[in-house]
Design a protein around this motif. Structure first.
Motif, PDB file in Angstrom:
ATOM      1  N   UNK A 127      -2.626   4.916   2.751  1.00 38.77           N
ATOM      2  CA  UNK A 127      -2.091   5.327   1.463  1.00 38.77           C
ATOM      3  C   UNK A 127      -2.943   4.830   0.313  1.00 38.77           C
ATOM      4  N   UNK A 128      -2.778   5.462  -0.846  1.00 37.26           N
ATOM      5  CA  UNK A 128      -3.527   5.082  -2.043  1.00 37.26           C
ATOM      6  C   UNK A 128      -2.794   4.000  -2.823  1.00 37.26           C
ATOM      7  N   UNK A 129      -3.570   3.003  -3.273  1.00 38.22           N
ATOM      8  CA  UNK A 129      -3.064   1.962  -4.152  1.00 38.22           C
ATOM      9  C   UNK A 129      -3.603   2.205  -5.561  1.00 38.22           C
TER      10      UNK A 129
ATOM     11  N   UNK B 227       3.272  -5.234  -3.168  1.00 39.63           N
ATOM     12  CA  UNK B 227       3.814  -5.149  -4.515  1.00 39.63           C
ATOM     13  C   UNK B 227       3.672  -3.798  -5.183  1.00 39.63           C
ATOM     14  N   UNK B 228       3.155  -2.783  -4.470  1.00 35.23           N
ATOM     15  CA  UNK B 228       2.948  -1.473  -5.067  1.00 35.23           C
ATOM     16  C   UNK B 228       3.668  -0.387  -4.277  1.00 35.23           C
ATOM     17  N   UNK B 229       4.267   0.593  -4.989  1.00 35.42           N
ATOM     18  CA  UNK B 229       4.819   1.751  -4.285  1.00 35.42           C
ATOM     19  C   UNK B 229       3.677   2.598  -3.714  1.00 35.42           C
ATOM     20  N   UNK B 230       3.830   3.052  -2.482  1.00 33.02           N
ATOM     21  CA  UNK B 230       2.762   3.776  -1.793  1.00 33.02           C
ATOM     22  C   UNK B 230       3.332   5.004  -1.087  1.00 33.02           C
ATOM     23  N   UNK B 231       2.661   6.122  -1.254  1.00 32.43           N
ATOM     24  CA  UNK B 231       2.914   7.301  -0.438  1.00 32.43           C
ATOM     25  C   UNK B 231       1.762   7.411   0.556  1.00 32.43           C
TER      26      UNK B 231
END
Length: 296
Positions: free
Chosen positions: A175-177, A261-265
């Motif tokens: 996934x992208x950060x 700590x980051x939302x990820x798709x």
């Protein structure tokens, strides 16, 4: 692999196809006689799947190109990878459509290239190279669906034994950060009973930082009963946004999670080596992976 929200595509080029029942039944003696270019298009409401295995007479490859019958991959001088494909797509489970031809061009341009190869098992029999964790992609379909642009990913796997010999199962996600970084997670249960974990945070320039794998969260079981896990922060959660593949030994989906700590798709896959090892499962595969003789 690539996606742009509404659309997604995966392409896999095989030499000695690890999922091929024909290769397994042959005793795996001649990998170049079992080659394929798998193209899966996941446009909303119109999925398309093509994976025709061919023999060595249909293979032509060099350091910069790879051709199997009517489809080919090639690197150009500008550093881009182009796939030209012209394949027959088979019926997609639950989609309710008949076989048809898919034809077009996919071009992938890496943002950065890594230089590190990883063992994904406990004895070095299976290796993985995340070549381009982040890339730009253009999908231009002449037949079989819409054209679009999005972000992509390129990697390579190879090994010296069957997948089901080395692994009981694995879960993988990419996934992208923020700031152009990429998260790639591998959680593999080896046949020996050991566990192999990789959690990589990769910068847009290809710099790799190894981190701690977040907590495994269940995504439930697929239609065929394959249990799936995605990783998330201790106070996070994980859920399937869109199922792409749901088979007796393999699932693929777009999932949402929270990582570091980051939302990820992320694009997610689960492979069950225990399921794949069953003779009945291999006997089912020719319905989705036909083999064609000759040069085309």
């Amino acid at each position: 692999m690539s996606d742009c929200g509404r659309h997604a595509v995966t392409v896999i080029a095989f030499v000695g196809s690890v999922f091929s029942p024909y290769y397994a039944w042959s005793g795996r003696r001649d990998p170049e006689n079992h080659v394929a270019i798998n193209v899966a298009l996941y446009s909303a409401g119109r999925p398309r799947w093509a994976m025709t295995e061919r023999g060595r007479g249909a293979l032509n490859r060099s350091g910069a190109s790879f051709r199997v019958g009517p489809s080919s991959l090639r690197w150009d001088d500008a550093g881009g990878l182009t796939l030209d494909f012209n394949e027959v797509a088979l019926p997609f489970p639950g989609a309710g459509w008949l076989p048809g031809r898919i034809r077009g061009t996919i071009r992938l341009v890496p943002r950065g290239v890594t230089g590190t190869v990883f063992d994904i098992d406990d004895k070095g029999a299976h290796r993985w190279w995340p070549i381009a964790p982040a890339a730009e992609i253009e999908v231009d379909l002449a037949r079989g669906g819409p054209s679009w642009r999005g972000h992509g990913y390129l990697d390579s796997n190879w090994g010296v034994e069957p997948l089901e010999t080395g692994f009981r199962r694995w879960d993988w996600a990419r996934g992208r950060l923020a700031d152009g970084r990429t998260a790639i997670l591998y959680d593999a249960s080896c046949r020996s009973g050991t566990r192999r974990e990789l959690a990589l945070c990769i910068g847009s320039d290809g710099t790799i930082e190894q981190r701690t794998l977040p907590v495994a969260r269940t995504l439930g079981r697929g239609t065929w009963g394959v249990e799936r896990f995605m990783h998330a922060d201790a106070h996070g959660d994980a859920r399937v946004v869109r199922a792409l593949e749901d088979g007796p030994f393999y699932t693929r989906a777009i999932v949402e999670s929270r990582i570091w700590g980051e939302p990820v798709t992320a694009m997610h896959e689960t492979f069950s080596g225990d399921r794949f090892a069953r003779p009945l499962v291999k006997a089912m595969l020719p319905f989705r992976m036909p083999r064609r003789s000759g040069r085309v």
